[in-house]
Design a protein around this motif. Structure first.
Motif, short mmCIF file in Angstrom:
data_model
loop_
_atom_site.label_atom_id
_atom_site.label_comp_id
_atom_site.label_asym_id
_atom_site.label_seq_id
_atom_site.Cartn_x
_atom_site.Cartn_y
_atom_site.Cartn_z
N THR A 47 54.91 21.80 119.38
CA THR A 47 55.54 22.94 120.06
C THR A 47 56.60 22.53 121.07
OG1 THR A 47 54.03 23.29 121.95
CG2 THR A 47 53.38 24.26 119.84
N GLY A 48 56.90 21.23 121.18
CA GLY A 48 57.97 20.79 122.07
C GLY A 48 59.33 21.20 121.53
N ARG A 49 60.29 21.34 122.42
CA ARG A 49 61.67 21.63 122.02
C ARG A 49 62.59 20.52 122.52
NH1 ARG A 49 62.38 28.25 122.88
NH2 ARG A 49 60.94 28.83 121.20
N PHE A 50 63.74 20.38 121.87
CA PHE A 50 64.70 19.34 122.24
C PHE A 50 66.08 19.76 121.76
CE2 PHE A 50 62.82 18.41 118.17
CZ PHE A 50 63.87 18.00 117.37
N ILE A 51 67.12 19.15 122.33
CA ILE A 51 68.48 19.56 122.01
C ILE A 51 69.09 18.67 120.92
CG2 ILE A 51 68.88 20.55 124.28
CD1 ILE A 51 70.63 18.05 124.88
N GLN A 52 70.03 19.24 120.23
CA GLN A 52 70.89 18.54 119.28
C GLN A 52 72.32 19.01 119.48
OE1 GLN A 52 70.21 16.18 116.57
NE2 GLN A 52 68.48 15.88 118.00
N PRO A 53 73.33 18.13 119.43
CA PRO A 53 73.15 16.70 119.24
C PRO A 53 72.51 16.06 120.47
CG PRO A 53 75.43 17.19 119.74
CD PRO A 53 74.76 18.51 119.57
N PHE A 54 71.69 15.05 120.23
CA PHE A 54 71.00 14.34 121.31
C PHE A 54 71.97 13.31 121.87
CE2 PHE A 54 67.66 11.77 123.27
CZ PHE A 54 66.78 12.76 123.70
N PRO A 55 72.36 13.42 123.15
CA PRO A 55 73.39 12.52 123.70
C PRO A 55 72.90 11.08 123.83
CG PRO A 55 72.45 13.87 125.44
CD PRO A 55 71.87 14.38 124.16
N ARG A 56 73.85 10.16 123.74
CA ARG A 56 73.53 8.77 124.03
C ARG A 56 73.26 8.62 125.53
NH1 ARG A 56 78.55 7.95 121.81
NH2 ARG A 56 79.17 6.99 123.78
N GLU A 57 72.49 7.61 125.88
CA GLU A 57 72.14 7.41 127.28
C GLU A 57 73.36 7.19 128.15
OE1 GLU A 57 68.64 5.14 129.82
OE2 GLU A 57 69.20 4.37 127.84
N ASP A 58 74.36 6.48 127.63
CA ASP A 58 75.55 6.20 128.44
C ASP A 58 76.46 7.42 128.61
OD1 ASP A 58 76.59 6.35 125.88
OD2 ASP A 58 77.58 4.40 125.92
#
Length: 303
Positions: A47-58
């Motif tokens: 049930t977690g959510r997350f964004i796309q596009p997933f940014p690079r750490e830098d």
């Protein structure tokens, strides 16, 4: 808890649990810095959510370069920021009391990850705690040094800290920002004493204010907020690192703050409506605490 996706599954892996499939929930915008749009995905397993596009750490530091980002700047401009500062004193006292109750300690060694400008660490230090802080933003570290005499360390120094050192490790609205989520949780587990406690506060998208504002909900905050949690998602994430949630507590004032911020994003921007939505969300959370706007989770390493 498994949810049936309203749309077909796609082959995008959940960064929280590793499930290879997720589904598209809505489009959300970075209203603070770039005005770019992101897709919010949901995992049907955790049930977690997350964004796309997933940014690079830098790429992430550029998204924090705004005077409106209060945890780094302590700005006094605007009604919402003034209200935030007024409420902060009581919020800090509440955090200290909860930590003392959960840990059974009046003094101990505490690490705050994502310490921002150091207000929480300063509160704990005044109460007699031996404090240490990690903060990736250089300007926030400088403010903590200038205002409170605190020397905070950059995020990469977490790996150099001695294992089994801390009675308490806290992340106040920080876990949703951390790019290396699983690596950081493993470092936390290494740094906690066997009897130590982990304290994690995050927004909760099951709240009334999240449902009311939809894509305008301020706590989506892409791409600074990389992930979004429910109590079930947090339980599964912690269990995957052999961390056990022992209790969870509401953060009642957050419903008002997030609703007011959401009104700024909403085209009508009515502070009165924001306070009303915040009050309704707060009232509902009295009877359904698992649907509070933000939740603080307390956990320990599994023995």
């Amino acid at each position: 808890m498994t949810r049936t996706p309203p749309q077909p599954l796609t082959q995008i892996e959940c960064p929280l649990c590793g499930n290879p499939e997720s589904f598209d929930v809505m489009r959300v915008q970075d209203w603070l810095v770039t005005q770019n749009w992101f897709t919010l995905m949901e995992c049907p397993r955790c049930t977690g959510r997350f964004i796309q596009p997933f940014p690079r750490e830098d790429e992430l530091p550029a998204y924090y370069q705004s005077e409106a980002y209060i945890s780094h700047t302590d700005t006094k401009k605007g009604l919402i920021n003034r209200l935030y500062r007024l409420a902060r004193k009581e919020t800090l006292r509440s955090k200290r009391r909860r930590i003392e109750k959960a840990s059974g300690l009046k003094k101990g060694k505490l690490l705050d990850i994502g310490a921002a400008t150091g207000h929480f660490l300063h509160t704990m230090q005044k109460a007699g705690w031996d404090v240490c802080g990690v903060e990736p933003d250089e300007s926030a570290r400088k403010r903590a040094k200038d205002h409170f005499g605190l020397t905070l360390f950059p995020q990469e120094d977490l790996k150099s800290l001695t294992e089994n050192t801390f009675d308490v490790i806290t992340l106040w609205h920080v876990l949703e920002h951390i790019h290396d989520l699983h690596g950081t949780l493993e470092q936390i587990k290494r740094l906690l004493k066997p009897s130590g406690i982990l304290v994690v506060a995050v927004p909760n998208y099951l709240s009334y204010d999240a449902r009311y504002y939809g894509k305008h909900w301020a706590a989506w905050d892409p791409p600074r907020h990389l992930y979004h949690f429910t109590p079930e998602a947090m339980k599964q994430l912690m269990a995957s690192h052999k961390l056990r949630i022992t209790s969870q507590k509401r953060m009642p004032l957050d419903s008002f703050y997030v609703s007011l911020l959401s009104e700024k994003i909403h085209k009508h921007n009515s502070p009165i409506r924001g306070l009303t939505v915040g009050k309704i969300s707060w009232l509902k959370s009295l009877f359904q605490p698992e649907k509070c706007s933000s939740i603080t989770y307390f956990g320990r390493v599994e023995s």
